[in-house]
Design a protein around this motif. Structure first.
Motif, PDB file in Angstrom:
ATOM      1  N   PHE A  11       7.470 -18.041  35.355  1.00 43.96           N
ATOM      2  CA  PHE A  11       8.661 -18.872  35.232  1.00 43.96           C
ATOM      3  C   PHE A  11       9.218 -18.971  36.643  1.00 43.96           C
ATOM      4  O   PHE A  11       9.759 -17.989  37.155  1.00 43.96           O
ATOM      5  CB  PHE A  11       9.696 -18.252  34.284  1.00 43.96           C
ATOM      6  N   PHE A  14       8.679 -16.034  39.150  1.00 44.85           N
ATOM      7  CA  PHE A  14       8.624 -14.773  38.403  1.00 44.85           C
ATOM      8  C   PHE A  14       7.395 -14.723  37.500  1.00 44.85           C
ATOM      9  O   PHE A  14       7.217 -15.559  36.609  1.00 44.85           O
ATOM     10  CB  PHE A  14       9.912 -14.640  37.584  1.00 44.85           C
ATOM     11  N   VAL A  16       5.577 -13.584  34.590  1.00 44.26           N
ATOM     12  CA  VAL A  16       5.949 -12.978  33.297  1.00 44.26           C
ATOM     13  C   VAL A  16       4.737 -12.392  32.583  1.00 44.26           C
ATOM     14  O   VAL A  16       4.829 -11.350  31.937  1.00 44.26           O
ATOM     15  CB  VAL A  16       6.607 -14.022  32.362  1.00 44.26           C
ATOM     16  N   PRO A  35       8.893  -2.227  27.158  1.00 45.38           N
ATOM     17  CA  PRO A  35      10.307  -2.310  27.511  1.00 45.38           C
ATOM     18  C   PRO A  35      10.869  -3.733  27.438  1.00 45.38           C
ATOM     19  O   PRO A  35      10.091  -4.695  27.469  1.00 45.38           O
ATOM     20  CB  PRO A  35      10.339  -1.821  28.972  1.00 45.38           C
ATOM     21  N   ASN A  36      12.181  -3.844  27.370  1.00 45.66           N
ATOM     22  CA  ASN A  36      12.849  -5.159  27.379  1.00 45.66           C
ATOM     23  C   ASN A  36      12.345  -5.984  28.558  1.00 45.66           C
ATOM     24  O   ASN A  36      12.226  -5.467  29.672  1.00 45.66           O
ATOM     25  CB  ASN A  36      14.376  -5.007  27.537  1.00 45.66           C
ATOM     26  N   GLY A  37      12.046  -7.247  28.295  1.00 39.78           N
ATOM     27  CA  GLY A  37      11.690  -8.168  29.375  1.00 39.78           C
ATOM     28  C   GLY A  37      10.260  -8.034  29.870  1.00 39.78           C
ATOM     29  O   GLY A  37       9.906  -8.648  30.876  1.00 39.78           O
ATOM     30  N   CYS A  38       9.392  -7.260  29.162  1.00 39.31           N
ATOM     31  CA  CYS A  38       8.020  -7.070  29.678  1.00 39.31           C
ATOM     32  C   CYS A  38       7.101  -8.240  29.311  1.00 39.31           C
ATOM     33  O   CYS A  38       5.953  -8.280  29.749  1.00 39.31           O
ATOM     34  CB  CYS A  38       7.431  -5.751  29.202  1.00 39.31           C
ATOM     35  N   GLY A  39       7.587  -9.171  28.481  1.00 41.16           N
ATOM     36  CA  GLY A  39       6.784 -10.369  28.211  1.00 41.16           C
ATOM     37  C   GLY A  39       6.266 -10.515  26.788  1.00 41.16           C
ATOM     38  O   GLY A  39       5.473 -11.414  26.506  1.00 41.16           O
ATOM     39  N   LYS A  40       6.738  -9.681  25.867  1.00 44.01           N
ATOM     40  CA  LYS A  40       6.213  -9.706  24.486  1.00 44.01           C
ATOM     41  C   LYS A  40       6.469 -11.068  23.817  1.00 44.01           C
ATOM     42  O   LYS A  40       5.553 -11.689  23.282  1.00 44.01           O
ATOM     43  CB  LYS A  40       6.860  -8.580  23.642  1.00 44.01           C
ATOM     44  N   THR A  41       7.736 -11.509  23.867  1.00 38.41           N
ATOM     45  CA  THR A  41       8.074 -12.775  23.199  1.00 38.41           C
ATOM     46  C   THR A  41       7.372 -13.940  23.877  1.00 38.41           C
ATOM     47  O   THR A  41       6.891 -14.867  23.213  1.00 38.41           O
ATOM     48  CB  THR A  41       9.609 -12.979  23.188  1.00 38.41           C
ATOM     49  N   THR A  42       7.264 -13.883  25.203  1.00 44.32           N
ATOM     50  CA  THR A  42       6.575 -14.971  25.928  1.00 44.32           C
ATOM     51  C   THR A  42       5.110 -15.044  25.485  1.00 44.32           C
ATOM     52  O   THR A  42       4.575 -16.140  25.275  1.00 44.32           O
ATOM     53  CB  THR A  42       6.669 -14.730  27.455  1.00 44.32           C
ATOM     54  N   GLN A  80      12.805 -13.710  16.803  1.00 44.01           N
ATOM     55  CA  GLN A  80      13.769 -12.612  17.016  1.00 44.01           C
ATOM     56  C   GLN A  80      15.149 -13.040  16.497  1.00 44.01           C
ATOM     57  O   GLN A  80      15.815 -12.284  15.811  1.00 44.01           O
ATOM     58  CB  GLN A  80      13.843 -12.340  18.517  1.00 44.01           C
ATOM     59  N   GLU A 153      10.468  -8.527  16.131  1.00 43.53           N
ATOM     60  CA  GLU A 153      11.524  -7.582  15.739  1.00 43.53           C
ATOM     61  C   GLU A 153      12.092  -7.903  14.349  1.00 43.53           C
ATOM     62  O   GLU A 153      13.284  -8.164  14.197  1.00 43.53           O
ATOM     63  CB  GLU A 153      12.628  -7.573  16.797  1.00 43.53           C
ATOM     64  N   HIS A 185      11.143  -2.293  18.678  1.00 43.50           N
ATOM     65  CA  HIS A 185      11.539  -1.184  19.547  1.00 43.50           C
ATOM     66  C   HIS A 185      11.737   0.091  18.723  1.00 43.50           C
ATOM     67  O   HIS A 185      11.969   1.160  19.255  1.00 43.50           O
ATOM     68  CB  HIS A 185      12.834  -1.515  20.289  1.00 43.50           C
TER      69      HIS A 185
END
Ligand SMILES: Nc1ncnc2c1ncn2[C@@H]1O[C@H](COP(=O)(O)OP(=O)(O)OP(=O)(O)O)[C@@H](O)[C@H]1O
Length: 240
Positions: A11, A14, A16, A35-42, A80, A153, A185
């Motif tokens: 992105f 960045f 991702v 962890p939060n922001g590691c790219g799972k949803t992407t 989510q 989630e 999580h």
């Protein structure tokens, strides 16, 4: 069923997702954690065609998903945070999606019945609690009997009873041979649910292992402890 090869996504500047290679087979219930922001949803959105990769390929049942959309009929997706038109009622949303999908599959109304949504059919979406909105998202994900369920989630915001109902439903669908990909999580919730773990960190797949192997290799019975052990060992290795 889902094959991901050399997938990269930025992105802006960045990065991702970096060089993701994964193979997800039917009959497995796979936890995508990290962890939060590691790219799972992407990553999930890339599989669904909602995020376009910069390089790499994603195949669904042997066919590339790039530029395709019909394969999505085979996937039930629980986001989510589900967003719905505020003024529509639960009943109108469900009927609208049924009409759009026009699916010939038998409808699966197990969750609709278990969550007793009939009683709230006329409630507008804007008046719903977060947990009830989650229930609507869960009902829609399972409704068309898809071969693959991607659940981002799914139990976040659900009360313990509803979370248990959903977990039992996930187990039932896995036993029918479906592929289930689930991010969470709450590692303690995954213990009796999942068969494989994909652990992501900073856009990379740190490891992808069968739960039985993970437990045997670490000597731990609980998934949370097994993962903690792996991360601790890796940290010690890099410090030495
Ligand atoms: N459309 C976008 N534009 C720019 N950056 C984005 C976009 N979508 C996600 N990101 C960034 O990409 C990174 C990965 O986000 P992603 O939502 O995939 O993480 P996640 O692992 O699902 O996190 P969480 O556990 O918090 O849900 C984050 O730094 C996020 O801010």
């Amino acid at each position: 069923m889902i094959e991901i090869k050399d997938l990269n996504k930025k992105f802006g500047k960045f990065e991702v997702l970096t060089n993701i290679n994964l193979s997800c087979k039917k009959g497995e219930c796979i936890a995508l954690i990290g962890p939060n922001g590691c790219g799972k949803t992407t990553l999930i959105k890339a599989v669904l065609g909602m995020v376009l990769p910069d390089t790499g390929t994603i195949h669904f049942n042997g066919n590339s998903v790039l530029g395709e959309y019909l394969y999505r009929e085979k996937i039930g997706y629980m986001p989510q945070i589900g967003r719905y038109p505020d003024n529509m009622t639960i009943g109108q949303i469900i009927e609208m999606i049924k009409k759009i999908r026009n699916s010939s599959n038998n409808l699966d109304e197990d969750l609709f019945n278990a969550f007793e949504l009939e009683k709230m059919f006329d409630k507008q979406m804007r008046t719903l609690s977060g947990g009830t909105t989650q229930k609507v998202s869960a009902v829609l994900a399972f409704l068309f009997n898809p071969d693959v369920l991607i659940l981002d989630e799914p139990t976040a915001g659900l009360d313990p009873l509803a979370a248990e109902v959903l977990k039992e439903k996930i187990i039932k669908e896995k036993e029918k041979g479906k592929l289930i990909l689930i991010t969470s999580h709450l590692l303690s919730e995954l213990d009796d649910l999942i068969t494989e773990i994909i652990f992501m960190q900073e856009g990379k797949v740190h490891f992808h292992q069968k739960v039985d192997e993970l437990k045997a290799n670490t000597g731990e019975e609980k998934i949370s402890k097994a993962i903690a052990k792996i991360l601790k060992d890796k940290k010690n290795e890099s410090n030495n």
